[in-house]
Design a protein around this motif. Structure first.
Motif, short mmCIF file in Angstrom:
data_model
loop_
_atom_site.label_atom_id
_atom_site.label_comp_id
_atom_site.label_asym_id
_atom_site.label_seq_id
_atom_site.Cartn_x
_atom_site.Cartn_y
_atom_site.Cartn_z
N TYR A 118 0.60 -1.15 -0.27
CA TYR A 118 -0.01 -0.10 -0.11
C TYR A 118 0.76 1.43 0.09
O TYR A 118 0.24 2.97 -0.63
CB TYR A 118 -0.84 0.05 0.96
CG TYR A 118 -2.33 1.40 1.01
CD1 TYR A 118 -3.33 0.63 0.24
CD2 TYR A 118 -2.12 2.29 1.94
CE1 TYR A 118 -4.26 1.97 0.49
CE2 TYR A 118 -2.79 2.71 2.25
CZ TYR A 118 -3.94 2.99 1.17
OH TYR A 118 -5.16 3.42 1.10
N GLY A 119 1.91 1.13 1.22
CA GLY A 119 3.07 1.82 1.02
C GLY A 119 4.02 2.15 2.05
O GLY A 119 2.96 2.07 3.23
N GLY A 120 4.95 2.59 1.98
CA GLY A 120 5.69 2.74 3.22
C GLY A 120 5.56 0.78 3.49
O GLY A 120 6.21 0.32 3.35
N GLU A 121 5.92 1.23 5.25
CA GLU A 121 5.46 -0.34 5.74
C GLU A 121 4.26 -0.91 6.25
O GLU A 121 3.87 -2.14 6.75
CB GLU A 121 5.84 0.08 6.89
CG GLU A 121 5.31 0.76 8.15
CD GLU A 121 5.56 1.98 8.23
OE1 GLU A 121 5.25 2.79 9.01
OE2 GLU A 121 6.27 2.35 6.93
N GLU A 122 2.97 -0.21 4.84
CA GLU A 122 1.68 -0.80 4.99
C GLU A 122 1.65 -2.05 4.26
O GLU A 122 1.96 -1.42 2.88
CB GLU A 122 0.84 0.16 5.46
CG GLU A 122 0.69 0.93 6.02
CD GLU A 122 -0.79 2.65 6.51
OE1 GLU A 122 -1.03 1.39 7.72
OE2 GLU A 122 -0.32 2.53 5.54
#
Length: 397
Positions: free
Chosen positions: A297-301
């Motif tokens: 989803y983005g970054g650490e997500e």
């Protein structure tokens, strides 16, 4: 197993499709013969299009191959070097082409406007020099042999050696790298060998047209991965998630996954270790059962979508994922390990290696008919926030 499966997908399947095409072409010979005037013109349209599109998506090796094949078919059709018959230079061109394909197989795609282009062009010229010099030397050697049968053997055998080595190297690199571009180059070598050793079986224009279509397919696949794949984790990207959401029905569940304290972990151990953690978590999430599809989803997500599943049925699956990640030990190597000898590593490995763990929090939401996909994502995100607020390393629905 991952490398083997990737190699099977990217190499053996395209090779099988090529063989099927050859067999089908021989079976439906009466059909494509009626279209030969059109088939003869196809390479002059398909190859330039392939070369231009390949450059747009940084597939310089396919661009070089398409351009060189265009020059070759122009030569074969007698449009250049009219005073020479196509078979006059058959052996040196065949060997040079084989070496050239192998060189591109072991190379990497580079930007066109760079110093690497000059190196590639110089290497292409070198392949032709080697090919022509090799065949010239063995031809002279055969002329010194009185026995005609021995002369024929001495002429052919030296060609088999570099061709065999080149073919083996190309296949090894295609399997090792396991990418669509490398498998396409391996297919090019197969067609190149087929056309030389089975002359007249299929028209050259038909074979090259098939290669051009293969190039276009490989380029489109490459562009798809650039647009819909995350380079770091190999998972589908957020753009792919939004595209997939358009095909969902009214019954599905969404899980939002976040790595706990990732920013602090990143600051403590460095971005390289942080990237390894992201790949690790992505690998664990990709093993989820129940038909879940994982996206970064983005970054650490991360986001997991479960079509046709309610929240209650997927909670045990997500709990298993959370447990597997939390119990996985990540070994951090000491920085001096890269420059130390093997004996020193064994003596000091226990003192210089550190094991750490990461945990994930998961929020789950079930889609209802009156809500949109974005609203369901927000509900899952709220559940994730509650999971973090309640102590992290847990699943909340």
């Amino acid at each position: 197993m991952a490398v083997i499966s990737r190699s099977f997908y990217y190499l053996f399947i395209p090779a099988l499709m090529t063989i099927v095409f050859i067999v089908a072409s021989q079976y439906f010979i009466d059909i494509w013969r009626d279209w030969m005037p059109v088939v003869r013109k196809l390479p002059f349209y398909l190859l330039p299009i392939s070369a231009i599109l390949a450059l747009q998506f940084n597939c310089s090796r396919l661009s070089f191959l398409a351009t060189l094949l265009l020059v070759y078919i122009v030569y074969e059709q007698g449009l250049i070097l009219e005073h020479l018959q196509p078979r006059d230079l058959a052996e040196p061109i065949f060997l040079s082409g084989t070496l050239l394909i192998t060189f591109l197989a072991i190379s990497k795609d580079r930007a066109l406007l760079s110093v690497h282009t000059a190196k590639t062009l110089a290497s292409i010229i070198l392949c032709f020099i080697i090919g022509f010099t090799w065949t010239m030397l063995i031809t002279k050697a055969s002329l010194l042999t009185d026995n005609q049968q021995l002369a024929s053997i001495s002429l052919l055998t030296p060609i088999y050696v570099p061709v065999g080595i080149a073919s083996a190297v190309t296949c090894i690199y295609a399997i090792w790298r396991a990418s669509g571009i490398d498998s396409t180059i391996a297919v090019t070598l197969f067609i190149w060998l087929f056309n030389y050793y089975q002359p007249g079986e299929l028209p050259l224009a038909l074979l090259i047209s098939m290669l051009a279509v293969t190039y276009l397919f490989a380029i489109l696949t490459q562009s798809y991965h650039l647009a819909y794949r995350d380079d770091l984790t190999g998972l589908s990207s957020r753009r792919a998630l939004n595209t997939m959401a358009l095909s969902l029905n009214s019954h599905y569940s969404v899980a939002m996954v976040d790595i706990d304290h990732f920013k602090k972990f990143n600051d403590t151990y460095g971005h390289d270790v942080g990237d390894q953690v992201l790949r690790l978590v992505a690998g664990k999430l990709s093993l989820v059962k129940g038909g879940g599809k994982v996206y970064r989803y983005g970054g650490e997500e991360f986001t997991i979508v479960f079509p046709n599943k309610d929240a209650e049925s997927i909670l045990p699956l997500l709990e298993n994922l959370r447990s597997e990640v939390s119990h996985y030990n990540i070994v951090l190597r000491h920085e001096q390990r890269k420059t130390s000898s093997k004996s020193n590593r064994k003596d000091s490995a226990a003192n210089k290696s550190k094991t750490v763990n990461v945990t994930i929090s998961i929020g789950v939401a079930e889609h209802h008919g009156e809500s949109t996909f974005d609203q369901t994502i927000k509900l899952a995100d709220k559940a994730l926030y509650i999971a973090k607020k309640n102590g992290r390393n847990r699943v909340h629905a």
